[in-house]
Design a protein around this motif. Structure first.
Motif, short mmCIF file in Angstrom:
data_model
loop_
_atom_site.label_atom_id
_atom_site.label_comp_id
_atom_site.label_asym_id
_atom_site.label_seq_id
_atom_site.Cartn_x
_atom_site.Cartn_y
_atom_site.Cartn_z
N ILE A 60 36.55 43.63 45.68
CA ILE A 60 37.21 42.81 44.68
C ILE A 60 37.64 41.44 45.19
O ILE A 60 37.80 40.51 44.42
CB ILE A 60 38.41 43.59 44.10
N ASN A 61 37.80 41.29 46.50
CA ASN A 61 38.28 40.02 47.05
C ASN A 61 37.19 39.01 47.34
O ASN A 61 37.46 37.94 47.86
CB ASN A 61 39.08 40.28 48.33
N THR A 62 35.95 39.32 47.06
CA THR A 62 34.86 38.40 47.32
C THR A 62 34.49 37.64 46.05
O THR A 62 34.47 38.22 44.96
CB THR A 62 33.63 39.13 47.89
N PRO A 63 34.21 36.33 46.15
CA PRO A 63 33.89 35.56 44.94
C PRO A 63 32.43 35.67 44.51
O PRO A 63 32.09 35.30 43.39
CB PRO A 63 34.22 34.12 45.33
N PHE A 64 31.55 36.16 45.41
CA PHE A 64 30.12 36.22 45.10
C PHE A 64 29.59 37.64 45.27
O PHE A 64 30.05 38.39 46.11
CB PHE A 64 29.33 35.28 46.03
N CYS A 65 28.57 37.96 44.47
CA CYS A 65 27.90 39.24 44.58
C CYS A 65 27.16 39.32 45.92
O CYS A 65 26.46 38.39 46.30
CB CYS A 65 26.92 39.43 43.43
N SER A 66 27.33 40.45 46.61
CA SER A 66 26.67 40.61 47.91
C SER A 66 25.18 40.88 47.76
O SER A 66 24.43 40.78 48.73
CB SER A 66 27.32 41.76 48.69
N SER A 67 24.71 41.18 46.55
CA SER A 67 23.30 41.46 46.33
C SER A 67 22.54 40.24 45.81
O SER A 67 21.54 39.83 46.38
CB SER A 67 23.15 42.62 45.34
N CYS A 68 23.03 39.64 44.72
CA CYS A 68 22.28 38.54 44.09
C CYS A 68 22.92 37.17 44.27
O CYS A 68 22.31 36.16 43.95
CB CYS A 68 22.07 38.83 42.60
#
Length: 109
Positions: A60-68
């Motif tokens: 939840i604390n990341t601003p970007f998707c780790s996949s796309c």
């Protein structure tokens, strides 16, 4: 023990065995869900939010998707510590008010 938490209204749903985040489109209010997981040791795992573009689970604390790499919609902060309960200050204030009122009334009698 896993829960779905609504970003908008804060509503929650306890996932039953065999259910997953992908089984639900959105909350009754129309808000997006994020996943709150507890590990086998009973400790809270990092909350997850689903990418609207690819459906990947992200912390939840990341601003970007780790996949796309898409920008994730901001999530509301959740309180995971019972010490921040709003009931304790209210209870203390109420007891203090009653005690002071009794002392003041005692002075006039």
């Amino acid at each position: 023990m896993n829960f779905l938490i609504c970003e908008d209204c804060g509503g929650y749903y306890h996932l039953q065995e065999g259910e997953s985040l992908s089984d639900f489109e959105s909350c009754e209010c129309g808000g997006k869900f994020y996943l709150l997981e507890y590990g086998a040791d009973g400790q809270l795992q990092s909350p997850k939010i689903v990418c609207e573009s690819c459906g990947n689970l992200n912390i939840i604390n990341t601003p970007f998707c780790s996949s796309c790499g898409q920008i994730l919609r901001p999530s509301k902060e959740i309180i995971t510590n019972g010490k921040n309960s709003p009931l304790k200050p209210r209870l203390f204030a109420g007891i203090t008010f009653i005690a002071v009122s009794i002392m003041i009334l005692g002075l006039f009698l």
